[in-house]
Design a protein around this motif. Sequence first.
Motif, PDB file in Angstrom:
ATOM      1  N   VAL A   1      56.952  53.664  45.910  1.00 15.51           N
ATOM      2  CA  VAL A   1      55.880  53.020  46.776  1.00 15.51           C
ATOM      3  C   VAL A   1      56.796  52.005  47.646  1.00 15.51           C
ATOM      4  CG1 VAL A   1      54.248  51.086  46.546  1.00 15.51           C
ATOM      5  CG2 VAL A   1      54.032  53.153  45.419  1.00 15.51           C
ATOM      6  N   LYS A   2      56.304  51.731  48.805  1.00 14.24           N
ATOM      7  CA  LYS A   2      57.034  50.972  49.821  1.00 14.24           C
ATOM      8  C   LYS A   2      56.180  49.888  50.365  1.00 14.24           C
ATOM      9  CE  LYS A   2      60.831  53.486  49.897  1.00 14.24           C
ATOM     10  NZ  LYS A   2      61.615  53.260  48.734  1.00 14.24           N
ATOM     11  N   THR A   3      54.843  49.970  49.917  1.00  8.22           N
ATOM     12  CA  THR A   3      53.936  49.077  50.457  1.00  8.22           C
ATOM     13  C   THR A   3      52.839  48.823  49.178  1.00  8.22           C
ATOM     14  OG1 THR A   3      54.247  49.728  52.830  1.00  8.22           O
ATOM     15  CG2 THR A   3      52.180  48.515  52.027  1.00  8.22           C
ATOM     16  N   PHE A   4      52.639  47.703  48.900  1.00  5.73           N
ATOM     17  CA  PHE A   4      51.669  47.074  47.771  1.00  5.73           C
ATOM     18  C   PHE A   4      50.605  46.168  48.523  1.00  5.73           C
ATOM     19  CE2 PHE A   4      55.646  47.926  45.895  1.00  5.73           C
ATOM     20  CZ  PHE A   4      55.462  48.516  44.573  1.00  5.73           C
ATOM     21  N   VAL A   5      49.206  46.717  48.507  1.00 13.78           N
ATOM     22  CA  VAL A   5      48.387  45.910  49.130  1.00 13.78           C
ATOM     23  C   VAL A   5      47.233  45.586  48.005  1.00 13.78           C
ATOM     24  CG1 VAL A   5      48.556  46.956  51.219  1.00 13.78           C
ATOM     25  CG2 VAL A   5      46.818  48.094  49.788  1.00 13.78           C
ATOM     26  N   LEU A   6      46.514  44.401  48.223  1.00 14.44           N
ATOM     27  CA  LEU A   6      45.568  43.960  47.382  1.00 14.44           C
ATOM     28  C   LEU A   6      44.908  42.886  48.031  1.00 14.44           C
ATOM     29  CD1 LEU A   6      46.399  40.714  46.337  1.00 14.44           C
ATOM     30  CD2 LEU A   6      48.097  42.141  45.153  1.00 14.44           C
ATOM     31  N   ASP A   7      43.605  42.463  47.396  1.00 14.11           N
ATOM     32  CA  ASP A   7      42.917  41.405  48.150  1.00 14.11           C
ATOM     33  C   ASP A   7      42.346  40.374  47.106  1.00 14.11           C
ATOM     34  OD1 ASP A   7      39.851  42.250  47.278  1.00 14.11           O
ATOM     35  OD2 ASP A   7      40.569  44.113  48.124  1.00 14.11           O
ATOM     36  N   THR A   8      41.893  39.331  47.393  1.00 12.93           N
ATOM     37  CA  THR A   8      41.385  38.224  46.437  1.00 12.93           C
ATOM     38  C   THR A   8      40.355  37.361  46.941  1.00 12.93           C
ATOM     39  OG1 THR A   8      41.999  37.289  44.475  1.00 12.93           O
ATOM     40  CG2 THR A   8      43.089  36.741  46.597  1.00 12.93           C
ATOM     41  N   PRO A   9      39.345  37.043  46.414  1.00 13.80           N
ATOM     42  CA  PRO A   9      38.376  36.199  46.995  1.00 13.80           C
ATOM     43  C   PRO A   9      39.204  34.712  47.512  1.00 13.80           C
ATOM     44  CG  PRO A   9      37.824  36.685  44.770  1.00 13.80           C
ATOM     45  CD  PRO A   9      39.048  37.113  44.858  1.00 13.80           C
ATOM     46  N   LEU A  10      38.586  34.221  48.603  1.00 11.67           N
ATOM     47  CA  LEU A  10      39.165  33.044  49.319  1.00 11.67           C
ATOM     48  C   LEU A  10      38.930  31.949  48.270  1.00 11.67           C
ATOM     49  CD1 LEU A  10      38.098  33.476  52.930  1.00 11.67           C
ATOM     50  CD2 LEU A  10      40.256  33.749  52.167  1.00 11.67           C
ATOM     51  N   TRP A  11      38.086  32.001  47.512  1.00 13.46           N
ATOM     52  CA  TRP A  11      37.817  30.575  46.927  1.00 13.46           C
ATOM     53  C   TRP A  11      38.591  30.752  45.425  1.00 13.46           C
ATOM     54  CZ3 TRP A  11      36.944  32.447  42.072  1.00 13.46           C
ATOM     55  CH2 TRP A  11      36.131  33.748  41.889  1.00 13.46           C
ATOM     56  N   ASN A  12      39.536  31.736  45.181  1.00  8.01           N
ATOM     57  CA  ASN A  12      40.057  31.667  44.096  1.00  8.01           C
ATOM     58  C   ASN A  12      41.489  31.220  44.360  1.00  8.01           C
ATOM     59  OD1 ASN A  12      41.355  32.277  41.472  1.00  8.01           O
ATOM     60  ND2 ASN A  12      40.039  33.863  41.216  1.00  8.01           N
TER      61      ASN A  12
ATOM     62  N   ARG B   1      43.679  30.158  42.538  1.00  8.69           N
ATOM     63  CA  ARG B   1      44.657  30.520  41.200  1.00  8.69           C
ATOM     64  C   ARG B   1      45.128  31.825  41.775  1.00  8.69           C
ATOM     65  NH1 ARG B   1      42.117  31.063  35.433  1.00  8.69           N
ATOM     66  NH2 ARG B   1      41.061  32.760  36.663  1.00  8.69           N
ATOM     67  N   THR B   2      44.430  32.746  42.118  1.00  7.11           N
ATOM     68  CA  THR B   2      44.893  33.986  42.456  1.00  7.11           C
ATOM     69  C   THR B   2      45.696  34.230  43.674  1.00  7.11           C
ATOM     70  OG1 THR B   2      42.890  34.835  43.108  1.00  7.11           O
ATOM     71  CG2 THR B   2      43.432  35.633  41.003  1.00  7.11           C
ATOM     72  N   ASN B   3      45.326  33.187  44.697  1.00  8.20           N
ATOM     73  CA  ASN B   3      45.782  33.211  46.001  1.00  8.20           C
ATOM     74  C   ASN B   3      47.334  32.732  45.817  1.00  8.20           C
ATOM     75  OD1 ASN B   3      44.299  34.068  48.609  1.00  8.20           O
ATOM     76  ND2 ASN B   3      42.844  33.308  47.222  1.00  8.20           N
ATOM     77  N   ARG B   4      47.397  31.701  45.186  1.00 12.55           N
ATOM     78  CA  ARG B   4      48.580  31.025  44.837  1.00 12.55           C
ATOM     79  C   ARG B   4      49.782  32.085  44.108  1.00 12.55           C
ATOM     80  NH1 ARG B   4      46.709  25.442  42.734  1.00 12.55           N
ATOM     81  NH2 ARG B   4      46.188  24.384  44.536  1.00 12.55           N
ATOM     82  N   PHE B   5      49.090  32.704  42.840  1.00 16.15           N
ATOM     83  CA  PHE B   5      49.738  33.851  42.291  1.00 16.15           C
ATOM     84  C   PHE B   5      50.463  34.828  43.279  1.00 16.15           C
ATOM     85  CE2 PHE B   5      49.650  37.752  39.697  1.00 16.15           C
ATOM     86  CZ  PHE B   5      50.498  37.523  38.753  1.00 16.15           C
ATOM     87  N   TYR B   6      49.643  35.507  43.777  1.00 20.72           N
ATOM     88  CA  TYR B   6      50.322  36.543  44.722  1.00 20.72           C
ATOM     89  C   TYR B   6      51.065  36.068  45.597  1.00 20.72           C
ATOM     90  CZ  TYR B   6      46.424  39.346  42.532  1.00 20.72           C
ATOM     91  OH  TYR B   6      45.865  39.979  41.493  1.00 20.72           O
TER      92      TYR B   6
END
Length: 150
Positions: A108-119, A121-126
């Motif tokens: 794998v060369k590309t990792f993709v994901l999404d997370t809710p804008l309101w979260n 915690r997860t936005n900072r984490f990624y």
Amino acid sequence: MLQFSKAGTSDALVLNGISKRAFDSDVEVGAPSVGGPPGYMSIGFHTKMARGNHLYKLVEDGLIVGGAILFPDGDKINIARIFVAPEHFRKGFGVFIMKEIEERFQEVKTFVLDTPLWNVRTNRFYQKLGYIEYKRDSEFAYYIKTVDSK
């Protein structure tokens, strides 16, 4: 000792419970209400993901403490979700899962994901793990991490 491996259908019940508790706890960090992504509290969904080889588990000393749903596609992988039992938050388990995903899938060369804008915690984490926001809509931030060589 932590181990990250594919989950079987026999793990679906436990992973379903962890998923429900983990996503429901997001109400404490900005979720508008208790809830989660589609199928987050469905044993049938988790069983289907296990049968399709998309469900993974994180085990600490014989006890399942977290999981992930992954969709590899050649040199790209969609990290559909990761989750850790709330009583194990802030112990580095989420970082461990993400590092294991990146190491396990050498092609794998590309990792993709999404997370809710309101979260927050997860936005900072990624972002902390080197994921870059490349798009957003009214509900989600979309992240990508590209690896040139491993």
